[in-house]
Design an enzyme around this catalytic site. Structure first.
Site, PDB file in Angstrom:
ATOM      1  N   GLU A  15      28.745 -25.263  -7.188  1.00  0.00           N
ATOM      2  CA  GLU A  15      27.794 -24.801  -8.203  1.00  0.00           C
ATOM      3  C   GLU A  15      27.381 -25.988  -9.074  1.00  0.00           C
ATOM      4  O   GLU A  15      27.780 -27.127  -8.845  1.00  0.00           O
ATOM      5  CB  GLU A  15      28.421 -23.698  -9.073  1.00  0.00           C
ATOM      6  CG  GLU A  15      29.625 -24.161  -9.882  1.00  0.00           C
ATOM      7  CD  GLU A  15      30.309 -23.015 -10.632  1.00  0.00           C
ATOM      8  OE1 GLU A  15      29.903 -21.855 -10.462  1.00  0.00           O
ATOM      9  OE2 GLU A  15      31.256 -23.304 -11.387  1.00  0.00           O
TER      10      GLU A  15
ATOM     11  N   ASP B 145      28.644 -25.144 -20.130  1.00  0.00           N
ATOM     12  CA  ASP B 145      27.580 -25.411 -19.161  1.00  0.00           C
ATOM     13  C   ASP B 145      26.395 -26.155 -19.784  1.00  0.00           C
ATOM     14  O   ASP B 145      25.251 -25.717 -19.681  1.00  0.00           O
ATOM     15  CB  ASP B 145      27.076 -24.095 -18.557  1.00  0.00           C
ATOM     16  CG  ASP B 145      28.193 -23.189 -18.075  1.00  0.00           C
ATOM     17  OD1 ASP B 145      29.145 -23.712 -17.487  1.00  0.00           O
ATOM     18  OD2 ASP B 145      28.102 -21.968 -18.297  1.00  0.00           O
TER      19      ASP B 145
END
Length: 378
Positions: free
Chosen positions: A278, A71
């Site tokens: 997301e 991420d």
């Protein structure tokens, strides 16, 4: 701790060389993947055919291999590149749709002076043990800088198992960061991404469905029940809000950032190849704002464009096709005159979806400003 790598800009690839440090407990003990055969020479025309840097035919190798990282949120502060990833480790929790197996407990920040230089891994910048209101799961963070201070924005479940967004502050971009005693007032869901506009005003984008809990907030307050729109109704959209001058609170109420199709209609919840799941990220190139995000269960990074930061955004296409592993999460940043895509995959862990590694590659644009899709593998 450092791992040296060589950037192969002609192919948007990053290769690792040198040695890998001793792994942390419960993390990878895998040596740096060997670059066994990057190319072969065709006997007929002596033309190079690149077949990849590992068994997955990767164009890039992990930036660091002593820990698992995922991420990545990339920023340039004072001319240096900093990457704010989450920190994967083996927690031994069975996989499920809520992502309980992503049980991260701290953050480690990466940095480099230039592409092709050493990548520094700076140790623990913030731990779940440092946060008074913490429950579990330190997921994808982001960072911002203002007036000589650095702000780390992180999603973390509170003691009621509800995701909130916390803020921690440091005098250094690599920490250690000191968390605020409470989560940001009015915050919910996950995947904070902070964008600084041309006037130095900062905005917080956030949200995610399934384990990210956005579907629990459709009525303005938390509900334990999922509440998804019908497949033919407008999809749940990412949220955004202006940050107050103190950088630790909101200036106003979060609003939906609308993503529209080519006919100007909202992307539908059942449009799994284009709807928001997301990992919202915003950057500006020339005169346009780009909202890129993950489609989740179709595993792509896609993007939309707008002339206005708060939208609406028009869907344009794919940034990154599915990678090895279930999740796909990214950031985009300009560094030393070129644009780069930061992403992760699970090649280092041989496909274990909760043990990922951050990579980077050069990102290119077409003349009309659309993004040239990046292929992570040959």
């Amino acid at each position: 701790m450092h791992t040296r790598y060589l950037s192969i800009l002609a192919f948007g690839a990053v290769m690792l060389s040198g040695c890998t440090e001793q792994a942390h407990k419960n993390e990878t003990t895998t040596d740096t993947p060997s670059v066994s055969e990057v190319s072969t020479i065709q006997a007929s025309g002596q033309q190079e055919k690149h077949i990849g840097l590992d068994e997955y035919k990767s164009k890039s190798l992990p930036l660091v291999t002593n820990i698992y990282t995922a991420d990545p949120s990339a920023h340039v502060f004072d001319g240096k590149l900093y990457i704010y990833p989450s920190h994967d480790y083996e927690a031994g929790i069975p996989q499920n749709d809520n992502g309980d197996h992503f049980a991260m407990r701290d953050y480690h920040i990466l940095s480099m002076d230039e592409v092709g230089a050493e990548v520094a891994e700076h140790g623990v910048a913030l731990s779940v043990d440092d946060v008074p209101w913490a429950g579990r799961q330190m997921w994808a963070p982001d960072a911002a800088s203002k007036d000589g201070q650095y702000y780390l924005y992180f999603p973390l479940k509170d003691k009621q198992d509800i995701f909130r967004i916390g803020v921690a502050i440091s005098d250094s971009p690599v920490g250690p960061f000191k968390p605020q005693p409470e989560p940001m007032a009015g915050s919910f869901s996950m995947d904070p991404a902070v964008f600084e506009d041309d006037d130095q005003q900062h905005y917080l984008f956030f949200g995610g469905i399934w384990g990210g809990q956005l579907q629990h907030w459709t009525k303005g307050e938390y509900s334990s029940q999922d509440d998804y729109p019908a497949d033919d109704a407008p999809a749940l959209m990412p949220k955004a809000v202006k940050l107050a001058a103190d950088m630790v609170s909101m200036d106003g109420e979060p609003q939906d950032i609308m993503i529209l199709d080519e006919s100007g209609q909202p992307i539908k919840q059942g449009d799994l190849d284009r709807r928001f799941f997301e990992a919202a990220w915003v950057h500006k190139y020339q005169d346009n704002y780009y909202l890129s995000y993950s489609t989740g269960d179709t595993h792509k990074i896609v993007y939309a464009m707008s002339e206005n930061l708060m939208g609406p955004y028009i869907y344009k296409g794919v940034v990154l096709d599915p990678v090895v592993g279930w999740t796909n999460h990214h950031s985009i940043a300009q560094f030393q005159g070129k644009w780069y895509l930061f992403y992760h995959d699970s090649t280092l862990s041989k496909g274990q979806t909760h043990l990922r590694s951050v990579k980077m590659a050069e990102l290119k644009y077409n003349q009309d400003g659309t993004i040239v899709p990046y292929q992570a593998y040959y």
